[in-house]
Scaffold this active site. Sequence first.
Site, PDB file in Angstrom:
ATOM      1  N   VAL A 162      -5.353  -3.220  -0.086  1.00 60.76           N
ATOM      2  CA  VAL A 162      -6.231  -2.604   0.588  1.00 60.76           C
ATOM      3  C   VAL A 162      -7.371  -3.454   1.089  1.00 60.76           C
ATOM      4  O   VAL A 162      -7.884  -4.249   0.267  1.00 60.76           O
ATOM      5  CB  VAL A 162      -6.938  -1.389  -0.261  1.00 60.76           C
ATOM      6  CG1 VAL A 162      -8.115  -0.695   0.656  1.00 60.76           C
ATOM      7  CG2 VAL A 162      -6.158  -0.408  -0.750  1.00 60.76           C
ATOM      8  N   ILE A 206     -11.058  -8.604   0.960  1.00 54.70           N
ATOM      9  CA  ILE A 206     -12.307  -7.983   0.613  1.00 54.70           C
ATOM     10  C   ILE A 206     -11.884  -7.573  -1.052  1.00 54.70           C
ATOM     11  O   ILE A 206     -10.910  -6.722  -1.039  1.00 54.70           O
ATOM     12  CB  ILE A 206     -12.640  -6.868   1.130  1.00 54.70           C
ATOM     13  CG1 ILE A 206     -12.870  -7.196   2.799  1.00 54.70           C
ATOM     14  CG2 ILE A 206     -13.945  -6.316   0.986  1.00 54.70           C
ATOM     15  CD1 ILE A 206     -13.180  -6.153   3.724  1.00 54.70           C
ATOM     16  N   GLU A 249      -4.857  -5.996  -5.582  1.00 52.06           N
ATOM     17  CA  GLU A 249      -5.945  -6.419  -4.550  1.00 52.06           C
ATOM     18  C   GLU A 249      -5.635  -6.182  -3.099  1.00 52.06           C
ATOM     19  O   GLU A 249      -6.544  -5.848  -2.337  1.00 52.06           O
ATOM     20  CB  GLU A 249      -6.843  -7.499  -4.932  1.00 52.06           C
ATOM     21  CG  GLU A 249      -8.115  -7.646  -4.369  1.00 52.06           C
ATOM     22  CD  GLU A 249      -9.358  -6.642  -4.647  1.00 52.06           C
ATOM     23  OE1 GLU A 249      -9.397  -6.063  -3.683  1.00 52.06           O
ATOM     24  OE2 GLU A 249      -9.811  -6.845  -5.909  1.00 52.06           O
ATOM     25  N   LYS A 303       0.795  -1.300  -0.050  1.00 52.80           N
ATOM     26  CA  LYS A 303      -0.117   0.054   0.063  1.00 52.80           C
ATOM     27  C   LYS A 303       0.749   1.234  -0.147  1.00 52.80           C
ATOM     28  O   LYS A 303       0.372   2.312  -0.409  1.00 52.80           O
ATOM     29  CB  LYS A 303      -1.072   0.074   1.056  1.00 52.80           C
ATOM     30  CG  LYS A 303      -0.374  -0.203   2.549  1.00 52.80           C
ATOM     31  CD  LYS A 303      -1.335  -0.237   3.780  1.00 52.80           C
ATOM     32  CE  LYS A 303      -0.468  -0.622   4.737  1.00 52.80           C
ATOM     33  NZ  LYS A 303       0.041  -1.920   4.852  1.00 52.80           N
ATOM     34  N   LYS A 350      -4.256   3.758   2.402  1.00 52.91           N
ATOM     35  CA  LYS A 350      -5.270   2.937   1.663  1.00 52.91           C
ATOM     36  C   LYS A 350      -6.162   3.711   1.114  1.00 52.91           C
ATOM     37  O   LYS A 350      -6.908   3.602  -0.017  1.00 52.91           O
ATOM     38  CB  LYS A 350      -5.829   1.825   2.706  1.00 52.91           C
ATOM     39  CG  LYS A 350      -4.948   0.850   3.310  1.00 52.91           C
ATOM     40  CD  LYS A 350      -5.333  -0.223   4.610  1.00 52.91           C
ATOM     41  CE  LYS A 350      -4.429  -1.128   4.817  1.00 52.91           C
ATOM     42  NZ  LYS A 350      -4.770  -1.662   6.257  1.00 52.91           N
TER      43      LYS A 350
END
Lengths: 410, 410
Positions: free
Chosen positions: B121, B125, B118, B94, B194
């Site tokens: 962050v 999810i 992906e 990040k 993030k």
Amino acid sequence: MGSEDSKPVRIGLLGRGTVGAAFADLLGERAGAVEAATGRRPEISGALTRGDGDFTAILESSDLIVELIGGTDPARQYVLEALRSGRPVVTANKQLLAQHGDELFAVAREAGVQLRFEAAVAGVIPIIRTIQESFGVTEISKVFGIVNGTTNFILSEMAASGAGYDEVLARAQELGYAEADPSDDVSGADAAAKMAILARLAFHTPVTLSEVTFEGIEGIQPDDLAYAKELGLSLKLLGVAERRDGGISVRVFPCFLYRGHPLSPIEGPFNAVMVEAPAITEVTMSGPGAGGVETASAVLGDVVSILAGDAPVHETRVELPLVGDVTSSFYLHLEVADQPGVLARLATVLGDHDVSVKSVVQRGMGDEARLVMVVHECLESRFAQALEALAGLDDLRSPPRSIHVIEEEY
Amino acid sequence: MGSEDSKPVRIGLLGRGTVGAAFADLLGERAGAVEAATGRRPEISGALTRGDGDFTAILESSDLIVELIGGTDPARQYVLEALRSGRPVVTANKQLLAQHGDELFAVAREAGVQLRFEAAVAGVIPIIRTIQESFGVTEISKVFGIVNGTTNFILSEMAASGAGYDEVLARAQELGYAEADPSDDVSGADAAAKMAILARLAFHTPVTLSEVTFEGIEGIQPDDLAYAKELGLSLKLLGVAERRDGGISVRVFPCFLYRGHPLSPIEGPFNAVMVEAPAITEVTMSGPGAGGVETASAVLGDVVSILAGDAPVHETRVELPLVGDVTSSFYLHLEVADQPGVLARLATVLGDHDVSVKSVVQRGMGDEARLVMVVHECLESRFAQALEALAGLDDLRSPPRSIHVIEEEY
């Protein structure tokens, strides 16, 4: 999509109901954004409505078909013809996919074109993409959730107001959350179609609608909701697809959830889906389950993926048996004769069937006496036998009523 | 990925800490599933650790680089070199993206290769994919949520136990939810990185870490949580990126949420992110925000997308100004001298600054007297001026304490 970037992408739109009209509007508004994101400007080259338009002409003048007619006939023929002609298809048609998924996917694979259907399950919640792409190689153990907004609205309203099913259904119809003929929603059939689709994707195995057992909400009584509230339970119509005993189980049923369960706070016409796997623990996604513009947004997301040149999702296949008999906890409502020894006799019958009681509360006296129980997880077939045996006792004033419970603490 | 399907895909792994080791294990376990889904079998061709391995050799013997070193140096040089050499990169870094996103995306675009992230962050999810793909052409108005699990664990524990910040932090460190030096998490800096990434993707505009204002949880007092509970509020460290006044605002701050808010039930080390747009209403996604295998799953999902041949995400660009001063509601805690007319004097000062009181509760007597207020939405600059004016009054026994509140009812 083989043509040059400078030419617009011609979209043939089948169906111009609520979602179709919303899609046409949204596409007009976001055409510039689509062009910026994909290099190609989309335009609607033709639209087929019930009274107007010729499918063959629309197909021939289009590069991509968006199917929003609903139902399986003539949608199936149209989608098959479009795929066979080499045109990618985006559809929101859950019945089509749940009943004819095998055929459609096979034809798409042969033709080497994409069939996308994010809008078919849980509206704008990107559950299809998440299962197929983010978790495409994850060994998913369970996909479950609230996939029908009409029934979730009705159950939320019944719990909040204490009103009966018929009264709340009428209110839902007034507000546009339920259709004039609500049977497809309230029977669980709509949710079953969506679970057939999710189960197929999650477990890479053919599942058709006829294999999904479902139970609706028509029999839910206001007092069940009232007693359950005291026990800290909330009622949802759940769709569950899970690995069990070397096979899979795909079912739809009303189910009580304990407070703290991630699906417990989902109220009104919203949908929510959870995906569980050892490697991801659990992911929960919630949002509006229907609505014209929301569904149209999901359709547009699929169109953009196709225009951007994303690869078709590879279908891998295993054959997993459907498991019929699984374990569950239950809520049990018994209208009993208020006589000495009743609880002992009922508990004995339950015990004889290996059904063990987690909690029991007696309510009312005399002609109003009832026992409200939660029983621990047991085989559904054993529980059904126990219910039958209970119904045969003189101690009950009415047939026993039961509802699934998910016991897990979150 | 130009090579033939029969050859394995060689993955160069940079970093073998918790996530790196989990990724190597997961890739081994799921190699067959990856091959079934993409036609290509992945294998780790080399791994770089702090003490071992040569980056250039690993790069040359790989088709794809997975960067899990963390930090910006030497990660930045490695990722840039990999992209320039035509190799796609998957990263969970990040800080790298938040500080050097512009440079990295430009190089990836020039080289025509993918950069996927992906796992950077909200762990597993799929918020990056959802924003970039499902909602890639949606005019997102707001992305916000709980993107730091350490602080959410601490705040949940403080609220549940009534214990103080230092005690709960120590417990979080014991349990492995907080690092030995927790400052990056508890100060809000981690969440800010993030949010810089999410804001860039949601609004297609360059946002760097230095533009994100953040406030941490170090100053939260147990009594704030106790009073808030009475008001039906729960406290979360929120990251918020939203369109405001023709620009965008990207901030991190502790914030009270009313019961019923979709983020309110998110407890412990979980993360949750909401996306709002007129065309989608709102979508909420929650799950574990960290964890070795969960983060590795997110990395693997990106690897699979690259192997499957998904198109790189087109970057579109607009320049939106960052808006400094925005409106918010606030919780306000004032330790007051228990004298006649105090409330009137305080209310007058607030009124003079256009700050209007929604609710006020007096607690304690004499030396314990305090006022707990919630004020309606107002410009943050005006509220800060009001706080300064209040602090100048003789009526306060200590400086005023304030915390953001989201007033909206859900």
